[in-house]
Design a protein around this motif. Sequence first.
Motif, PDB file in Angstrom:
ATOM      1  N   ASN A   1       0.566 -37.975  28.639  1.00 54.93           N
ATOM      2  CA  ASN A   1       1.378 -37.559  27.486  1.00 54.93           C
ATOM      3  C   ASN A   1       2.859 -37.545  27.836  1.00 54.93           C
ATOM      4  O   ASN A   1       3.711 -37.934  27.036  1.00 54.93           O
ATOM      5  CB  ASN A   1       0.985 -36.166  26.997  1.00 54.93           C
ATOM      6  N   PHE A   2       3.163 -37.091  29.066  1.00 54.71           N
ATOM      7  CA  PHE A   2       4.549 -37.052  29.508  1.00 54.71           C
ATOM      8  C   PHE A   2       5.133 -38.470  29.535  1.00 54.71           C
ATOM      9  O   PHE A   2       6.224 -38.729  29.012  1.00 54.71           O
ATOM     10  CB  PHE A   2       4.651 -36.402  30.897  1.00 54.71           C
ATOM     11  N   ALA A   3       4.373 -39.388  30.131  1.00 60.06           N
ATOM     12  CA  ALA A   3       4.845 -40.774  30.220  1.00 60.06           C
ATOM     13  C   ALA A   3       5.075 -41.342  28.820  1.00 60.06           C
ATOM     14  O   ALA A   3       6.078 -42.018  28.563  1.00 60.06           O
ATOM     15  CB  ALA A   3       3.832 -41.627  30.986  1.00 60.06           C
ATOM     16  N   GLU A   4       4.168 -41.035  27.920  1.00 56.20           N
ATOM     17  CA  GLU A   4       4.316 -41.537  26.553  1.00 56.20           C
ATOM     18  C   GLU A   4       5.557 -40.929  25.887  1.00 56.20           C
ATOM     19  O   GLU A   4       6.309 -41.634  25.207  1.00 56.20           O
ATOM     20  CB  GLU A   4       3.055 -41.231  25.737  1.00 56.20           C
ATOM     21  N   ASP A   5       5.774 -39.623  26.089  1.00 57.45           N
ATOM     22  CA  ASP A   5       6.962 -38.974  25.531  1.00 57.45           C
ATOM     23  C   ASP A   5       8.235 -39.653  26.035  1.00 57.45           C
ATOM     24  O   ASP A   5       9.164 -39.901  25.269  1.00 57.45           O
ATOM     25  CB  ASP A   5       7.005 -37.483  25.915  1.00 57.45           C
ATOM     26  N   VAL A   6       8.279 -39.957  27.330  1.00 55.07           N
ATOM     27  CA  VAL A   6       9.470 -40.589  27.916  1.00 55.07           C
ATOM     28  C   VAL A   6       9.693 -41.963  27.286  1.00 55.07           C
ATOM     29  O   VAL A   6      10.800 -42.301  26.855  1.00 55.07           O
ATOM     30  CB  VAL A   6       9.335 -40.704  29.460  1.00 55.07           C
ATOM     31  N   VAL A   7       8.607 -42.745  27.209  1.00 51.50           N
ATOM     32  CA  VAL A   7       8.726 -44.095  26.658  1.00 51.50           C
ATOM     33  C   VAL A   7       9.149 -44.069  25.186  1.00 51.50           C
ATOM     34  O   VAL A   7       9.897 -44.920  24.716  1.00 51.50           O
ATOM     35  CB  VAL A   7       7.385 -44.848  26.841  1.00 51.50           C
ATOM     36  N   ARG A   8       8.696 -43.039  24.473  1.00 51.33           N
ATOM     37  CA  ARG A   8       9.070 -42.919  23.064  1.00 51.33           C
ATOM     38  C   ARG A   8      10.463 -42.318  22.882  1.00 51.33           C
ATOM     39  O   ARG A   8      10.952 -42.193  21.761  1.00 51.33           O
ATOM     40  CB  ARG A   8       8.061 -42.031  22.319  1.00 51.33           C
ATOM     41  N   GLY A   9      11.076 -41.884  23.986  1.00 44.76           N
ATOM     42  CA  GLY A   9      12.434 -41.346  23.916  1.00 44.76           C
ATOM     43  C   GLY A   9      12.498 -39.858  23.625  1.00 44.76           C
ATOM     44  O   GLY A   9      13.536 -39.322  23.248  1.00 44.76           O
ATOM     45  N   TYR A  10      11.357 -39.157  23.803  1.00 48.79           N
ATOM     46  CA  TYR A  10      11.341 -37.714  23.549  1.00 48.79           C
ATOM     47  C   TYR A  10      11.561 -36.894  24.828  1.00 48.79           C
ATOM     48  O   TYR A  10      11.422 -35.679  24.820  1.00 48.79           O
ATOM     49  CB  TYR A  10      10.011 -37.286  22.917  1.00 48.79           C
ATOM     50  N   GLY A  11      11.833 -37.560  25.923  1.00 51.69           N
ATOM     51  CA  GLY A  11      12.044 -36.834  27.172  1.00 51.69           C
ATOM     52  C   GLY A  11      12.576 -37.792  28.212  1.00 51.69           C
ATOM     53  O   GLY A  11      12.674 -39.003  27.958  1.00 51.69           O
ATOM     54  N   THR A  12      12.942 -37.262  29.365  1.00 47.39           N
ATOM     55  CA  THR A  12      13.418 -38.129  30.437  1.00 47.39           C
ATOM     56  C   THR A  12      12.583 -37.907  31.678  1.00 47.39           C
ATOM     57  O   THR A  12      11.897 -36.890  31.798  1.00 47.39           O
ATOM     58  CB  THR A  12      14.891 -37.818  30.790  1.00 47.39           C
ATOM     59  N   GLU A  13      12.657 -38.863  32.591  1.00 43.97           N
ATOM     60  CA  GLU A  13      11.870 -38.780  33.824  1.00 43.97           C
ATOM     61  C   GLU A  13      12.146 -37.499  34.601  1.00 43.97           C
ATOM     62  O   GLU A  13      11.291 -37.003  35.316  1.00 43.97           O
ATOM     63  CB  GLU A  13      12.161 -39.990  34.711  1.00 43.97           C
ATOM     64  N   GLU A  14      13.361 -36.982  34.472  1.00 49.26           N
ATOM     65  CA  GLU A  14      13.741 -35.770  35.223  1.00 49.26           C
ATOM     66  C   GLU A  14      12.879 -34.571  34.831  1.00 49.26           C
ATOM     67  O   GLU A  14      12.848 -33.572  35.544  1.00 49.26           O
ATOM     68  CB  GLU A  14      15.214 -35.391  34.978  1.00 49.26           C
ATOM     69  N   GLY A  15      12.194 -34.696  33.685  1.00 45.23           N
ATOM     70  CA  GLY A  15      11.330 -33.600  33.268  1.00 45.23           C
ATOM     71  C   GLY A  15      10.198 -33.341  34.254  1.00 45.23           C
ATOM     72  O   GLY A  15       9.620 -32.259  34.277  1.00 45.23           O
ATOM     73  N   CYS A  16       9.854 -34.326  35.064  1.00 53.08           N
ATOM     74  CA  CYS A  16       8.753 -34.183  36.020  1.00 53.08           C
ATOM     75  C   CYS A  16       9.290 -33.672  37.352  1.00 53.08           C
ATOM     76  O   CYS A  16      10.120 -34.321  37.983  1.00 53.08           O
ATOM     77  CB  CYS A  16       8.032 -35.509  36.221  1.00 53.08           C
ATOM     78  N   ILE A  17       8.797 -32.526  37.791  1.00 53.56           N
ATOM     79  CA  ILE A  17       9.321 -31.942  39.031  1.00 53.56           C
ATOM     80  C   ILE A  17       8.967 -32.792  40.246  1.00 53.56           C
ATOM     81  O   ILE A  17       9.646 -32.744  41.261  1.00 53.56           O
ATOM     82  CB  ILE A  17       8.841 -30.477  39.251  1.00 53.56           C
TER      83      ILE A  17
END
Lengths: 424, 137
Positions: free
Chosen positions: A404-420
């Motif tokens: 879900n995180f990867a999908e959010d990033v690809v859709r522009g709803y988040g950035t890679e930095e969100g992952c610790i």
Amino acid sequence: MEHSYLNSVRVNNDSCTGCLLCVKKCLVHAIRVRRGKAVIISDACIDCGECIRCCPTRAVRTLAEPLTELKRYKVNIALATPSFYAQFDGTLSASVLWQGLREIGFDSVFDVPLAGDYISEEIETFFQHYQGPYPVISSACPAVLRLIQTRYPELIPHVLPVLAPAEAAAIYVRRETIRRLNLAPEEVGIWFLSPCPAKGTNIHQSIDVAHTAVTGSLTLSSIYGPLSLAVDRIRNEKNELPEATVGTSYQLAWGLDEGELLSTGCRNGLSVSGPDDVDEILQQITLNKLPDVKFISCYICRSGCVGGPCVAVNKFVGMKNLKKRIAMRRLRERANRSEAMQAARVCDGFPASRQYIKPLKAKPAPPLAGDFGAAMEKMEQLTALEERLPGLDCGACGAPTCHNFAEDVVRGYGTEEGCIFLKR
Amino acid sequence: MEKRYTVEVDDFERAGAASISLKELLQKLGLAPETVRRIAIGTYEGEINCLIHGGGGVVIADITPHVITVRIEDHGPGIPDVEKAMQEGWSTASEEIRAKGFGAGMGLPNMKKVSDTFRIETEVGKGTTVIMGFSCV
């Protein structure tokens, strides 16, 4: 117009601790934690209410009308559903409950099981002429309808084109009240006493009826307090009121997950309840795994509407209450289903579903990009990013899974930095 | 774009895992629901065949904007008489498999029915590959 009214579940930021419980619990992955607070993605939310159940600080609630709303209408009518009856002991006369509803502000009460008898008959007639595709999926639970719209749009042709009993009851009682009392439509309030958020959304959004006749919904948990007090008072004053439900015992049983199936007399039917199991069964229908099953009644809440997230009593207590009421009712009927239905046909002029029902609209999650080629590129990016993620589904980023995180990033709803882990 | 899914031997509990993953992926690409369903049904039937007759194998989906091709490969016994295998209701599945509700002899005919192009490559003793093509428009 409430154009943006897509779901009824809301988060109170003051009490939300951002603990991730609801994020993990959500069947359709519609919740993220952003800046320490849960955020619900309303396009994806199906209003199942699992988040309401699991929230340790009771920060997730459903939108519903307060009793004070009744003041805005000249005449107010409560729709008494099986799940409403389930909140009270089955030996307590229905007329006492109705009197209680009158004392807390309603002018009259309509017994939804009565409409259920009509709807069951419509379902039987529907099957006599129906050619397929099988299995037919019940349209009674609006959260299931939302799940079909968003995740299984290919199953829309399987959905039973028949009104839910409460909607049929609302259409009927609204029309009759306006006619008998010579009122304007806006003077009549028809209220659904609701066990869940999904019914409320369906009123605002009318996903399967062209124009709902229901004015609003009040949760069973919100009216339970004042109603119990009123009921106790009435019981002390006069204790010999006759039992007064009008519909048959078979319709009372709609509050339980098996009830709809039993009331329609369908032999090769299946009844499923609970988010995970409903999802799995819908998946099996998609894959043609259940071609022999004729009818499937699906309820997103375990055990059916008595198990709704906005009921006042524990679902097992509710089931006990309702089963007792059903048994009481059955004592007064013949044991035979069709005879009971014959005897119950007391009102003519119920609305025929086909005049009101509208086909469900497919509302799948938007593709990764508008163009197939561009979407494929994004999918490659998603796969590449997912490979770099730890796959622990720790939730620290606020998404339920790494995918879900990867999908959010690809859709522009988040950035890679969100992952610790990526930040390390 | 190519996606590979492994089909485990006798894994009836998880039968359909490949078709479900593929279905979710195609939905995200924006393919029409009816086409997605045809692909999911065809792939599911293939998976079942693969684990009943083929002793496990692999599902390979080749995705392009115009055509989706699904290959289901196994290294099982192969099909001696393809024409017979294509007849509805004809099956070599064991009683044990039938008791589980599979082996009705509808797998290959159904795969042919839902797909736009259909081909079987098989060699006795070596294995079978079924190739289904689905047009996206």
